[in-house]
Design a protein around this motif. Structure first.
Motif, PDB file in Angstrom:
ATOM      1  N   ARG A  31       0.795  -1.223   0.000  1.00 34.51           N
ATOM      2  CA  ARG A  31       0.000   0.000   0.000  1.00 34.51           C
ATOM      3  C   ARG A  31       0.830   1.277   0.000  1.00 34.51           C
ATOM      4  N   LEU A  32       2.088   1.208   0.475  1.00 27.94           N
ATOM      5  CA  LEU A  32       2.896   2.417   0.646  1.00 27.94           C
ATOM      6  C   LEU A  32       4.268   2.253  -0.010  1.00 27.94           C
ATOM      7  N   PRO A  33       4.318   2.112  -1.322  1.00 25.24           N
ATOM      8  CA  PRO A  33       5.617   1.874  -1.976  1.00 25.24           C
ATOM      9  C   PRO A  33       6.577   3.061  -1.870  1.00 25.24           C
ATOM     10  N   CYS A  34       6.072   4.284  -1.864  1.00 24.21           N
ATOM     11  CA  CYS A  34       6.956   5.451  -1.763  1.00 24.21           C
ATOM     12  C   CYS A  34       7.615   5.523  -0.384  1.00 24.21           C
ATOM     13  N   THR A  35       6.860   5.201   0.654  1.00 26.06           N
ATOM     14  CA  THR A  35       7.428   5.184   1.997  1.00 26.06           C
ATOM     15  C   THR A  35       8.507   4.115   2.117  1.00 26.06           C
ATOM     16  N   LEU A  36       8.248   2.945   1.539  1.00 22.20           N
ATOM     17  CA  LEU A  36       9.248   1.880   1.568  1.00 22.20           C
ATOM     18  C   LEU A  36      10.502   2.285   0.801  1.00 22.20           C
ATOM     19  N   ALA A  37      10.329   2.974  -0.335  1.00 21.87           N
ATOM     20  CA  ALA A  37      11.492   3.444  -1.097  1.00 21.87           C
ATOM     21  C   ALA A  37      12.287   4.473  -0.299  1.00 21.87           C
ATOM     22  N   ALA A  38      11.590   5.345   0.430  1.00 22.12           N
ATOM     23  CA  ALA A  38      12.288   6.325   1.261  1.00 22.12           C
ATOM     24  C   ALA A  38      13.076   5.637   2.371  1.00 22.12           C
ATOM     25  N   MET A  39      12.546   4.550   2.928  1.00 18.39           N
ATOM     26  CA  MET A  39      13.299   3.777   3.926  1.00 18.39           C
ATOM     27  C   MET A  39      14.546   3.186   3.294  1.00 18.39           C
ATOM     28  N   HIS A  40      14.409   2.641   2.089  1.00 17.16           N
ATOM     29  CA  HIS A  40      15.562   2.053   1.413  1.00 17.16           C
ATOM     30  C   HIS A  40      16.626   3.110   1.106  1.00 17.16           C
ATOM     31  N   ASP A  41      16.203   4.347   0.864  1.00 15.88           N
ATOM     32  CA  ASP A  41      17.141   5.436   0.610  1.00 15.88           C
ATOM     33  C   ASP A  41      17.728   6.019   1.892  1.00 15.88           C
ATOM     34  N   GLY A  42      17.327   5.511   3.040  1.00 15.93           N
ATOM     35  CA  GLY A  42      17.873   5.981   4.306  1.00 15.93           C
ATOM     36  C   GLY A  42      17.166   7.181   4.888  1.00 15.93           C
ATOM     37  N   GLU A  43      15.964   7.509   4.403  1.00 16.73           N
ATOM     38  CA  GLU A  43      15.258   8.698   4.874  1.00 16.73           C
ATOM     39  C   GLU A  43      14.348   8.397   6.062  1.00 16.73           C
ATOM     40  N   TYR A  44      13.563   7.328   5.979  1.00 18.04           N
ATOM     41  CA  TYR A  44      12.619   6.988   7.047  1.00 18.04           C
ATOM     42  C   TYR A  44      13.111   5.765   7.802  1.00 18.04           C
ATOM     43  N   GLU A  45      13.018   5.823   9.122  1.00 21.46           N
ATOM     44  CA  GLU A  45      13.189   4.616   9.920  1.00 21.46           C
ATOM     45  C   GLU A  45      11.822   3.986  10.160  1.00 21.46           C
ATOM     46  N   ALA A  46      11.828   2.815  10.785  1.00 20.61           N
ATOM     47  CA  ALA A  46      10.571   2.113  11.035  1.00 20.61           C
ATOM     48  C   ALA A  46       9.636   2.942  11.909  1.00 20.61           C
ATOM     49  N   TYR A  47      10.187   3.738  12.832  1.00 21.39           N
ATOM     50  CA  TYR A  47       9.344   4.557  13.712  1.00 21.39           C
ATOM     51  C   TYR A  47       8.496   5.528  12.901  1.00 21.39           C
ATOM     52  N   THR A  48       9.133   6.206  11.922  1.00 21.21           N
ATOM     53  CA  THR A  48       8.394   7.145  11.082  1.00 21.21           C
ATOM     54  C   THR A  48       7.423   6.407  10.174  1.00 21.21           C
ATOM     55  N   ALA A  49       7.855   5.288   9.622  1.00 18.16           N
ATOM     56  CA  ALA A  49       6.968   4.508   8.752  1.00 18.16           C
ATOM     57  C   ALA A  49       5.737   4.027   9.517  1.00 18.16           C
ATOM     58  N   ASP A  50       5.900   3.679  10.785  1.00 19.54           N
ATOM     59  CA  ASP A  50       4.755   3.245  11.598  1.00 19.54           C
ATOM     60  C   ASP A  50       3.681   4.324  11.667  1.00 19.54           C
ATOM     61  N   LYS A  51       4.108   5.576  11.764  1.00 17.91           N
ATOM     62  CA  LYS A  51       3.138   6.665  11.842  1.00 17.91           C
ATOM     63  C   LYS A  51       2.280   6.711  10.576  1.00 17.91           C
ATOM     64  N   ILE A  52       2.928   6.571   9.421  1.00 15.61           N
ATOM     65  CA  ILE A  52       2.197   6.611   8.159  1.00 15.61           C
ATOM     66  C   ILE A  52       1.293   5.388   8.025  1.00 15.61           C
ATOM     67  N   VAL A  53       1.782   4.230   8.441  1.00 15.75           N
ATOM     68  CA  VAL A  53       0.974   3.011   8.372  1.00 15.75           C
ATOM     69  C   VAL A  53      -0.278   3.144   9.228  1.00 15.75           C
ATOM     70  N   ASP A  54      -0.113   3.664  10.454  1.00 15.01           N
ATOM     71  CA  ASP A  54      -1.264   3.803  11.349  1.00 15.01           C
ATOM     72  C   ASP A  54      -2.300   4.770  10.778  1.00 15.01           C
ATOM     73  N   ILE A  55      -1.846   5.900  10.216  1.00 13.60           N
ATOM     74  CA  ILE A  55      -2.771   6.910   9.703  1.00 13.60           C
ATOM     75  C   ILE A  55      -3.560   6.390   8.509  1.00 13.60           C
ATOM     76  N   THR A  56      -2.916   5.575   7.663  1.00 16.11           N
ATOM     77  CA  THR A  56      -3.561   5.109   6.431  1.00 16.11           C
ATOM     78  C   THR A  56      -4.162   3.715   6.569  1.00 16.11           C
ATOM     79  N   ASP A  57      -4.203   3.181   7.768  1.00 18.34           N
ATOM     80  CA  ASP A  57      -4.616   1.785   7.950  1.00 18.34           C
ATOM     81  C   ASP A  57      -6.049   1.543   7.472  1.00 18.34           C
TER      82      ASP A  57
END
Length: 481
Positions: free
Chosen positions: A118-144
């Motif tokens: 559901r969130l390919p851009c967020t996953l790509a940002a994690m792979h690029d070193g921008e988002y950690e899991a903590y930040t990704a969790d926030k986006i996952v919770d909001i869009t759940d």
């Protein structure tokens, strides 16, 4: 004129002609910045000699590496979920290798599926070193609660705002607020649904340290454990009577009802009954050797389902006027309680003995008195129901033993539990006995002269040999497996 280009690989830097460095080759090599970060991650004591600028750079390397590791973990968990055809035990298998609890692994699996699907851009940002899991969790919770198409739209628009520099990608609070605004724009009619979903997520948990626990308020551990056991018992009674609320919702509603001295029935409950009569207490187990009870030692006390507690706290619990003492005889050589019987179903006394002996599910931390009694060797094979051939298993691990590819072994004599996963990996946990086994004194070396009982021979001091830390000791604070 030939132009040489600097490239870098795992073996070091190379200078190659520009006509040699084709895209296919450059994709297989590390770019210089990534190689530099790999070198930074290999540093140990060299960090102590860094300047302030180097130290801050090391923090950045650690953050980016952690973000990429989180992205790798998410992709691996999603792939494992696909390979196991969505089995409910994917989290169990992942928890063993990640060395986290089953609940934590379950949350990571849910996050991994959300990121990959559901969130390919967020996953790509994690792979690029921008988002950690903590930040990704926030986006996952909001869009759940959004549909996959809506979630991908919010994900793309949020990524666009980050790239435009509207806010820093590392500010999790700003990202959460921005994601919430985008969700309201994409799904303006879903606020009521989101509110109901949030209210349906009520629950009761029991974490804690240092003989204290948190049950919405700080309490002594034995008080909180007793309250939680009472809440759990009443919630299960309501569920067994036909209440359609989830067990987590029932626990939360029962806790609120008990605090307010009201019956634990709500407008959304189907059962018209009330909780058990007031004044009926729930049972928790405190294991304590006799020398600790007699103030000869402060070691060995343990609260079932919680872990070790200080000896003085255990004595305060034991001397409470409402406490009940029960004698358990143990083998002095191993510290393990003993009993045997030949019935198909265990007696209540046998269940209590197993609960006192094992204290919790051998494969997790659920209190043994809340677990099922399970035959270690099937009744159809050995025709024996006994403490020797029985042990506690929580509901999850009781069903897990029958799953294809899984194997669970437990030896109550040594307290050793082993799980074998479908990939053939084994994970072992050893439970500390209630009382320390009595060991025979070491024989005197033959070379040592016998000068009579009246002569004291000073023992030569030798350097202490390093020995592995005892399981469950403060020096070995490892996860269950």
């Amino acid at each position: 004129m030939t132009t040489f280009i600097e490239v870098a690989g795992p073996s070091g830097k190379l200078f190659l002609p520009d006509d040699v460095v084709v895209p296919a080759l450059s994709d297989c090599l590390y770019v210089p910045d990534e190689l530099a970060e790999q070198e930074w991650l290999r540093m140990r004591h060299e960090v102590d000699r860094l300047s302030d600028d180097g130290t801050v750079r090391a923090l950045g390397v650690a953050r980016r590496s952690r973000a990429r590791a989180d992205a790798l973990e998410a992709r691996a968990l999603a792939r494992l979920h696909e390979l196991r055809d969505g089995s409910r035990y994917v989290a169990e298998e992942a928890a063993l290798e990640l060395r986290v609890s089953r609940q934590a692994a379950q949350r990571r699996c849910e996050r991994a599926r959300a990121l990959t699907q559901r969130l390919p851009c967020t996953l790509a940002a994690m792979h690029d070193g921008e988002y950690e899991a903590y930040t990704a969790d926030k986006i996952v919770d909001i869009t759940d609660h959004l549909t996959p198409a809506q979630a991908r739209e919010v994900d793309a628009r949020l990524d666009e705002k980050v790239r435009e520099g509207c806010f820093a990608p590392g500010d999790a609070s700003q990202i959460r607020r921005a994601a919430r605004r985008l969700v309201q724009q994409v799904d303006p009619d879903g606020q009521a649904v989101r509110a109901r979903r949030a209210r349906a997520g009520r629950r009761v948990e029991l974490p804690g340290e240092d003989a204290m626990s948190t049950l919405s308020m700080d309490l002594p551990a034995e008080v909180a454990a007793t309250a939680y056991a009472r809440i759990d018992r009443d919630a299960r009674a309501l569920r067994d009577s036909g209440d359609e609320r989830t067990l987590e919702q029932l626990r939360a509603d029962v806790a609120a009802a008990l605090l307010l001295a009201q019956p634990a029935t709500g407008s959304d409950a189907t059962s018209t009954g009330s909780t058990a009569s007031p004044g009926v207490g729930a049972m928790v187990y405190v294991h304590m050797p006799v020398d600790t009870a007699l103030t000869m030692s402060d070691q060995g006390a343990e609260l079932s389902g919680y872990g070790p507690i200080p000896g003085p706290i255990a004595r305060e619990i034991a001397t409470n006027p409402g406490s009940v003492w029960r004698k358990v005889l143990t083998d002095p050589g191993s510290g393990v309680p003993q009993d045997i019987s030949r019935r198909r179903r265990p007696t209540q006394a046998m269940r209590e003995l197993v609960a006192a002996r094992d204290r919790e599910c051998p494969y997790c931390y659920r209190p043994a008195q809340l677990c099922d009694f399970d035959h270690l060797r099937g009744w159809s094979i050995c025709r024996e129901t006994s403490a020797r051939n029985g042990g506690p298993k929580c509901e999850c691990h009781h069903y897990l033993k029958d799953e294809p590819g899984w194997r669970l072994d437990y030896d109550p004599t040594t307290g050793t539990a082993t799980i074998t996963s479908p990939t053939g990996r084994t994970y072992t946990k050893k439970t500390r006995p209630i009382t320390a086994p009595i060991t025979a004194p070491k024989p005197r070396p033959a070379s040592e002269p016998d000068m009579g009982s009246d002569v004291a021979i000073p023992e030569q001091r030798r350097p202490a040999e390093a020995s592995p830390a005892e399981p469950n000791s403060p020096l070995n604070d490892d996860p269950p497996f």
